[in-house]
Design an enzyme around this catalytic site. Structure first.
Site, mmCIF file in Angstrom:
data_model
loop_
_atom_site.group_PDB
_atom_site.id
_atom_site.type_symbol
_atom_site.label_atom_id
_atom_site.label_comp_id
_atom_site.label_asym_id
_atom_site.label_seq_id
_atom_site.Cartn_x
_atom_site.Cartn_y
_atom_site.Cartn_z
ATOM 1 C CG LEU A 47 -1.593 -0.792 1.205
ATOM 2 C CD1 LEU A 47 -2.389 -1.146 2.635
ATOM 3 C CD2 LEU A 47 -2.929 -1.577 0.105
ATOM 4 C CG ASP A 48 0.033 4.088 -3.135
ATOM 5 O OD1 ASP A 48 1.075 3.311 -3.645
ATOM 6 O OD2 ASP A 48 -0.460 5.045 -2.822
ATOM 7 C CE LYS A 49 4.925 9.006 5.102
ATOM 8 N NZ LYS A 49 6.722 9.585 4.411
ATOM 9 N NE ARG A 90 -2.304 8.618 -4.595
ATOM 10 C CZ ARG A 90 -1.096 8.566 -4.570
ATOM 11 N NH1 ARG A 90 0.150 7.849 -3.937
ATOM 12 N NH2 ARG A 90 -0.629 9.699 -4.658
#
Length: 331
Positions: free
Chosen positions: A159-161, A264
């Site tokens: 997962l992204d930060k 996104r």
């Protein structure tokens, strides 16, 4: 590195900046049975997982890898079980990053084969330029010594930060191989909740099938691309409206593919960038300063037993408060 592992995220070659004068280390290892018949570079990536495959390819080209006493310069050379490899390794930021760091992890499920973790926003999953410590990988190494025996400490997706929510991590090589295959076959089901800009228009359910690749105008971003003109891969996201109020909407997104920043990018492409996702056109709102994206559901068959597993994670406090302040509620 295993084929397909983290295929949706390409790590930068941090070793490129290593100083030539750095003190080297000679390491001798035997090729395990699991690597019999593999290319030299692929076998090395599994045997010495703290170094990237691209760095190991550089070592091979520089004749810093010996096979049964003979220097090799071809990464495509095949190895056999029991072959003796001798490698001259130099310390790099990436290799030094593979160190245990004790941290609190929200583990929602655990057995001898895997972990399911509820990742908080702000936690980087894997060491990378700018984040060589304090990552989930460091925490996994501290929590479970056997994680050091697995490529990337058993991490099979990320997962992204600033994205919160559920992740599965392997604890055994067999489970890791199975999970990688399951992700590639799209039999790991991942759903996300997202708070986005824009009043929703049209049908409540929408399927976005739009190929993605590096943004040709900004290589640090991803974008919807024309595959006849730009490099990229097919990408598919199912989007369902939960509620729309004023200039904002709350949606549930289901990944059919797992491209970098897929939700996104797809949400921005249909005119609904995520709240606070400034990379893709979102703006801070309702007190949020991180992209409003949460991995809320994870479902798959257990890689060893075949038992169906399903996990759910409610909206974290910051997203729940932001949604409520905008008149959006999720049950």
């Amino acid at each position: 590195m295993l084929p397909g592992v983290l295929a949706d995220e390409v790590l930068e070659d941090a070793e490129a900046g290593a100083e030539d004068s750095a003190e080297g280390e000679w390491r001798q290892v035997s090729v395990p049975a699991a690597s019999h018949g593999e290319r030299l570079d692929r076998a090395l990536a599994g045997i010495v997982p703290e170094f990237s495959r691209s760095y190991l390819q550089q070592l091979i080209a520089a004749a810093a890898v010996e096979l049964n006493g003979l220097a090799l310069t071809k990464a495509s050379a095949k190895v056999k079980a029991g072959d003796v490899l001798r490698i001259e390794l130099k310390p790099t930021p990436q290799s030094q990053a593979f160190k245990p760091e004790v941290m609190a992890l929200d583990v929602v499920f655990e057995d001898e084969y895997l972990l399911v973790i509820n990742k908080p926003a702000g936690l980087v999953v894997h060491p990378a330029p700018g984040n060589w410590s304090g990552t989930l990988l460091n925490g996994l190494l501290a929590r479970d010594p056997q994680a050091a025996l697995l490529p990337r400490a058993g991490i099979v997706h990320r997962l992204d930060k600033d994205t919160s929510g559920l992740m599965v991590v392997a604890r055994k090589r067999q489970a890791m191989d199975s999970l990688v295959s399951m992700i590639a076959e799209r039999s790991v089901h991942r759903e996300y909740l997202a708070l986005a800009h824009g009043a929703w228009q049209g049908p409540a359910k929408r399927q976005v099938d739009a190929p993605m690749g590096r943004d040709p105008r900004n290589r640090l971003r991803m974008a919807v691309v024309d595959l006849e003109k730009n490099a990229g891969k097919t990408a598919s996201t199912g989007i369902a409206l939960l509620q729309s109020e004023g200039a904002f909407c709350l949606v549930k997104c289901k990944l059919q593919t797992g491209r970098t920043h897929q939700i996104r990018v797809h949400m921005a492409s249909i005119g609904h960038p995520l709240v606070a996702d400034e990379v893709y056109g979102g703006k801070p709102a309702a007190g949020l300063d991180r992209q409003a994206l949460h991995a809320c559901r994870l479902a798959f068959a257990h890689p060893a037993t075949g038992q169906p597993l399903e996990f759910k994670s409610p909206l974290p406090a910051d997203l729940a408060a932001a949604a409520a302040s905008l008149g959006l509620r999720y049950n």
